[in-house]
Write an enzyme that holds these catalytic residues in place. Structure first.
Site, mmCIF file in Angstrom:
data_model
loop_
_atom_site.group_PDB
_atom_site.id
_atom_site.type_symbol
_atom_site.label_atom_id
_atom_site.label_comp_id
_atom_site.label_asym_id
_atom_site.label_seq_id
_atom_site.Cartn_x
_atom_site.Cartn_y
_atom_site.Cartn_z
ATOM 1 N N ARG A 234 0.980 -1.137 0.005
ATOM 2 C CA ARG A 234 -0.237 -0.055 0.001
ATOM 3 C C ARG A 234 1.008 1.342 0.054
ATOM 4 N NH1 ARG A 234 -3.285 -2.774 -1.633
ATOM 5 N NH2 ARG A 234 -5.212 -3.092 -0.946
ATOM 6 N N ASP A 258 4.422 -0.414 -7.195
ATOM 7 C CA ASP A 258 3.106 -0.657 -7.640
ATOM 8 C C ASP A 258 1.966 -0.027 -7.193
ATOM 9 O OD1 ASP A 258 1.316 -2.592 -9.736
ATOM 10 O OD2 ASP A 258 0.899 -3.492 -8.011
ATOM 11 N N GLU A 263 -2.645 7.190 -5.178
ATOM 12 C CA GLU A 263 -2.996 6.637 -6.416
ATOM 13 C C GLU A 263 -4.402 6.844 -6.750
ATOM 14 O OE1 GLU A 263 -1.860 2.325 -5.202
ATOM 15 O OE2 GLU A 263 -3.788 2.047 -5.533
ATOM 16 N N HIS A 295 -0.560 -0.514 -9.884
ATOM 17 C CA HIS A 295 -1.421 -1.571 -9.006
ATOM 18 C C HIS A 295 -1.675 -2.595 -9.993
ATOM 19 C CE1 HIS A 295 -3.500 -1.379 -4.848
ATOM 20 N NE2 HIS A 295 -3.478 -2.851 -5.310
HETATM 21 P P1 NAI Z 1 -1.512 -11.367 5.112
HETATM 22 O O1 NAI Z 1 -2.510 -11.042 5.968
HETATM 23 O O2 NAI Z 1 -1.577 -12.868 4.708
HETATM 24 O O3 NAI Z 1 0.066 -11.045 5.791
HETATM 25 C C1 NAI Z 1 0.190 -9.987 6.120
HETATM 26 C C2 NAI Z 1 1.509 -10.030 7.281
HETATM 27 O O4 NAI Z 1 2.114 -8.554 7.541
HETATM 28 C C3 NAI Z 1 1.090 -10.633 8.195
HETATM 29 O O5 NAI Z 1 2.334 -11.772 8.617
HETATM 30 C C4 NAI Z 1 1.357 -9.729 9.492
HETATM 31 O O6 NAI Z 1 1.711 -10.288 10.748
HETATM 32 C C5 NAI Z 1 1.980 -8.644 8.917
HETATM 33 N N1 NAI Z 1 2.315 -7.501 9.760
HETATM 34 C C6 NAI Z 1 0.999 -6.671 10.156
HETATM 35 N N2 NAI Z 1 1.270 -5.526 10.434
HETATM 36 C C7 NAI Z 1 2.611 -5.351 10.299
HETATM 37 C C8 NAI Z 1 3.558 -4.549 10.832
HETATM 38 N N3 NAI Z 1 3.227 -3.283 11.142
HETATM 39 N N4 NAI Z 1 4.738 -4.647 10.435
HETATM 40 C C9 NAI Z 1 5.439 -5.532 9.734
HETATM 41 N N5 NAI Z 1 4.356 -6.791 9.284
HETATM 42 C C10 NAI Z 1 2.922 -6.494 9.614
HETATM 43 O O7 NAI Z 1 -1.691 -10.458 3.780
HETATM 44 P P2 NAI Z 1 -1.101 -10.550 2.399
HETATM 45 O O8 NAI Z 1 -2.206 -11.378 1.518
HETATM 46 O O9 NAI Z 1 0.411 -11.214 2.318
HETATM 47 O O10 NAI Z 1 -1.098 -9.178 1.558
HETATM 48 C C11 NAI Z 1 -0.280 -8.149 2.081
HETATM 49 C C12 NAI Z 1 -0.742 -6.855 1.558
HETATM 50 O O11 NAI Z 1 -0.420 -6.707 0.392
HETATM 51 C C13 NAI Z 1 -2.008 -6.579 1.793
HETATM 52 O O12 NAI Z 1 -2.540 -6.099 2.993
HETATM 53 C C14 NAI Z 1 -2.337 -5.672 0.672
HETATM 54 O O13 NAI Z 1 -2.292 -3.960 1.258
HETATM 55 C C15 NAI Z 1 -1.358 -5.779 -0.429
HETATM 56 N N6 NAI Z 1 -1.770 -6.373 -1.616
HETATM 57 C C16 NAI Z 1 -1.395 -5.552 -2.722
HETATM 58 C C17 NAI Z 1 -1.757 -6.081 -4.058
HETATM 59 C C18 NAI Z 1 -1.520 -5.403 -5.184
HETATM 60 O O14 NAI Z 1 -2.043 -5.752 -6.362
HETATM 61 N N7 NAI Z 1 -0.437 -4.914 -5.433
HETATM 62 C C19 NAI Z 1 -2.858 -7.174 -4.131
HETATM 63 C C20 NAI Z 1 -3.095 -7.906 -2.986
HETATM 64 C C21 NAI Z 1 -2.490 -7.421 -1.550
#
Ligand code: NAI
Length: 331
Positions: A234, A258, A263, A295
């Site tokens: 993000r 990305d 954005e 994105h």
């Molecule tokens: P997830 O929920 O599986 O994993 C998120 C991880 O971040 C968890 O291990 C959590 O403990 C950790 N976390 C939480 N707060 C944190 C902090 N303050 N510092 C460090 N780590 C922290 O989520 P997933 O599926 O891996 O997605 C991650 C992010 O990717 C989403 O929240 C979204 O913002 C982004 N995303 C981007 C996309 C794109 O098209 N560019 C598409 C899908 C997701």
């Protein structure tokens, strides 16, 4: 259910219409974003289906309630654009698509790293102009470099697997350590150690209040000089103005994004005939060591199918009064 689908593009219509054949909801597609100006369009709908840059603040959610909307279905993983507290107060359920294809985003992060490092985007243009010179195309081996991951969730772990395959040393920062990540050969360090040791940093955590501008002037100072920063998570995890300063000072060696803080005014639209008012993105685009995509990390055939299927299934579950597997609640 009667569902208003906002921010919809041709590919949303294609995948949702196709998969909806086995659900039979009534989908009405709107091109525009859902925000305070457009919320009036939701009158008479049971649910709204929204994406990353729709803006569901308190005012929008209260209007949804008045219009009879009882479900917000996010067709994405992140939910930072929805005021969950107000949704809960108004009795509106929120669902998301938590993990449609972690590999899609992880592979895009790798694509950004490789393109920035080996400058394939520049080589492509050069060769098409019959310029076969290698001047200024030097890259570096990822083998034995230290790659740092913020957030070892689904995407972070898929990314770690690929980087370990390259023979990189993989370290991570995450307040909630993950056993599977440790098993595959990664390790955890403190945030300061993480910044100091990483040659490449890739952000894979959700955006929450505590990590807004996680990468700011102080973090840039603690990074290795010339490090590469990749953000497919993000935009507001990085303070853009501080990133611009770090690039100007040559402290930050490469930036691949990305996602971008502002954005919602730019991405997913063709603005090629317009004047861009956003001076920060305009400045970023002048650096030879910055690569921006709009994105598209999620944008694979597999992910689009999964997004449409999970979203329509959640809507179905809501309609039937079943438990909502992918509900998002306020913390
Ligand atoms: P997830 O929920 O599986 O994993 C998120 C991880 O971040 C968890 O291990 C959590 O403990 C950790 N976390 C939480 N707060 C944190 C902090 N303050 N510092 C460090 N780590 C922290 O989520 P997933 O599926 O891996 O997605 C991650 C992010 O990717 C989403 O929240 C979204 O913002 C982004 N995303 C981007 C996309 C794109 O098209 N560019 C598409 C899908 C997701």
């Amino acid at each position: 259910m009667r569902v208003a689908v906002f921010s919809s593009k041709s590919y949303d219509r294609q995948y949702f219409d196709s998969i909806n054949q086995s659900f039979g909801h009534e989908l009405v597609f709107f091109d525009g974003q859902l925000n305070q100006d457009t919320v009036k369009l939701t009158e008479g709908f049971d649910a709204v289906c929204v994406f990353v840059n729709d803006h569901l603040d308190a005012e929008v959610i209260k209007a949804l309630k008045q219009h009879g909307v009882s479900l917000i279905a996010l067709r994405c993983a992140g939910f930072n654009n929805v005021d969950l507290d107000v949704a809960a107060q108004e009795g509106i359920k929120v669902v998301r698509v938590p993990a449609y294809s972690p590999e899609a985003v992880a592979e895009h992060a790798v694509a950004l790293i490789l393109a920035l490092n080996r400058k394939t985007h520049k080589a492509y243009n050069r060769v098409r102009e019959n310029n076969f010179s290698l001047e200024n195309l030097t890259g570096f081996n990822l083998y034995k470099k230290t790659v740092g991951i913020v957030g070892t969730g689904g995407i972070g772990r898929a990314f770690a697997r690929i980087m370990l395959g390259f023979g990189a040393n993989v370290i991570a920062f995450d307040p909630y350590p993950n056993e599977e990540y440790l098993q595959m050969g990664g390790s955890y360090v403190s945030f300061d150690e993480f910044l100091a040791q990483s040659d490449v940093i890739s952000l894979h955590c959700p955006l929450v209040a505590e990590n807004h501008h996680l990468i700011d002037v102080e973090a840039f100072k603690k990074m290795k000089k010339g490090a590469m920063l990749i953000n497919t998570s993000r935009g507001a995890l990085i303070n853009t103005k501080d990133a611009i300063e770090a690039l100007k000072k040559r402290q930050l060696g490469y930036l691949g994004i990305d996602v971008y803080e502002q954005e919602e005014h730019l991405f997913f639209q063709d603005l090629s005939g317009q004047i861009i008012e956003d001076d920060d993105i305009a400045r970023l685009m002048t650096f030879p060591n910055v690569l921006i995509t709009a994105h598209q990390g999620f944008f694979t055939h597999e992910a689009l199918e999964e997004i449409a299927h999970t979203t329509l299934e959640s809507i179905e579950d809501f309609e039937q009064g079943n438990a909502l597997k992918h509900e998002v609640r306020p913390v």
